[in-house]
Write a protein that holds these residues in place. Structure first.
Motif, PDB file in Angstrom:
ATOM      1  N   CYS A  13       1.178  -1.544   0.018  1.00  0.00           N
ATOM      2  CA  CYS A  13      -0.407  -0.295   0.030  1.00  0.00           C
ATOM      3  C   CYS A  13       1.080   1.298   0.260  1.00  0.00           C
ATOM      4  O   CYS A  13       1.955   1.073   0.664  1.00  0.00           O
ATOM      5  CB  CYS A  13      -1.089  -0.055   1.237  1.00  0.00           C
ATOM      6  SG  CYS A  13      -2.054   1.651   1.236  1.00  0.00           S
ATOM      7  N   CYS A  16       0.417   2.814   3.656  1.00  0.00           N
ATOM      8  CA  CYS A  16       0.180   2.584   4.781  1.00  0.00           C
ATOM      9  C   CYS A  16       2.267   1.552   4.458  1.00  0.00           C
ATOM     10  O   CYS A  16       2.428   0.231   5.550  1.00  0.00           O
ATOM     11  CB  CYS A  16      -0.578   2.059   5.587  1.00  0.00           C
ATOM     12  SG  CYS A  16      -1.220   0.629   4.772  1.00  0.00           S
ATOM     13  N   HIS A  28      -8.605  -2.290   0.145  1.00  0.00           N
ATOM     14  CA  HIS A  28      -8.599  -2.110   1.150  1.00  0.00           C
ATOM     15  C   HIS A  28      -8.258  -0.558   1.958  1.00  0.00           C
ATOM     16  O   HIS A  28      -8.101   0.713   1.852  1.00  0.00           O
ATOM     17  CB  HIS A  28      -6.896  -1.849   1.181  1.00  0.00           C
ATOM     18  CG  HIS A  28      -5.702  -1.434   2.074  1.00  0.00           C
ATOM     19  ND1 HIS A  28      -5.195  -2.874   2.732  1.00  0.00           N
ATOM     20  CD2 HIS A  28      -4.824  -0.450   2.503  1.00  0.00           C
ATOM     21  CE1 HIS A  28      -4.359  -1.430   3.840  1.00  0.00           C
ATOM     22  NE2 HIS A  28      -4.086  -0.070   3.619  1.00  0.00           N
ATOM     23  N   CYS A  30      -6.094   1.472   5.559  1.00  0.00           N
ATOM     24  CA  CYS A  30      -5.000   1.570   6.075  1.00  0.00           C
ATOM     25  C   CYS A  30      -5.686   1.359   7.336  1.00  0.00           C
ATOM     26  O   CYS A  30      -6.595   1.816   7.581  1.00  0.00           O
ATOM     27  CB  CYS A  30      -3.986   2.866   6.051  1.00  0.00           C
ATOM     28  SG  CYS A  30      -3.572   3.344   4.320  1.00  0.00           S
TER      29      CYS A  30
HETATM   30 ZN   LIG Z   1      -2.698   1.255   3.182  1.00  0.00          ZN
END
Ligand SMILES: [Zn+2]
Length: 80
Positions: A13, A16, A28, A30
């Motif tokens: 990601c 994050c 997704h 974070c």
């Molecule tokens: Zn993330």
């Protein structure tokens, strides 16, 4: 034909750093604590240099004055 073979199963990601299954990247979210840790990790060089920069400033004439003035203000406030 080989496109699906070249797709990685997991991607980091960008916000994050979590390893997220590629198929779930759009879903997704974070984790707040992980996001904060990752942001601080990316700023580690800047964070590490802060102490050096602060020490250099406090050793300068301006920094010595600011330190003196802050102490003076603190003592005056405590006297009230
Ligand atoms: Zn993330």
């Amino acid at each position: 034909m080989f496109g699906s073979f070249l797709q990685p199963q997991f991607m980091p990601c960008p916000d994050c750093g979590a390893s997220v299954p590629t198929a779930e990247m759009d879903l997704h979210e974070c984790a707040r604590e992980r996001w904060l840790d990752y942001q601080i990790f990316q700023l580690r060089a800047e964070v590490a240099s802060f102490d050096v920069q602060l020490a250099a400033f406090l050793a300068s004439p301006r920094g010595r004055f600011e330190s003196y003035y802050a102490e003076r203000q603190r003592l005056l406030a405590a006297a009230w």
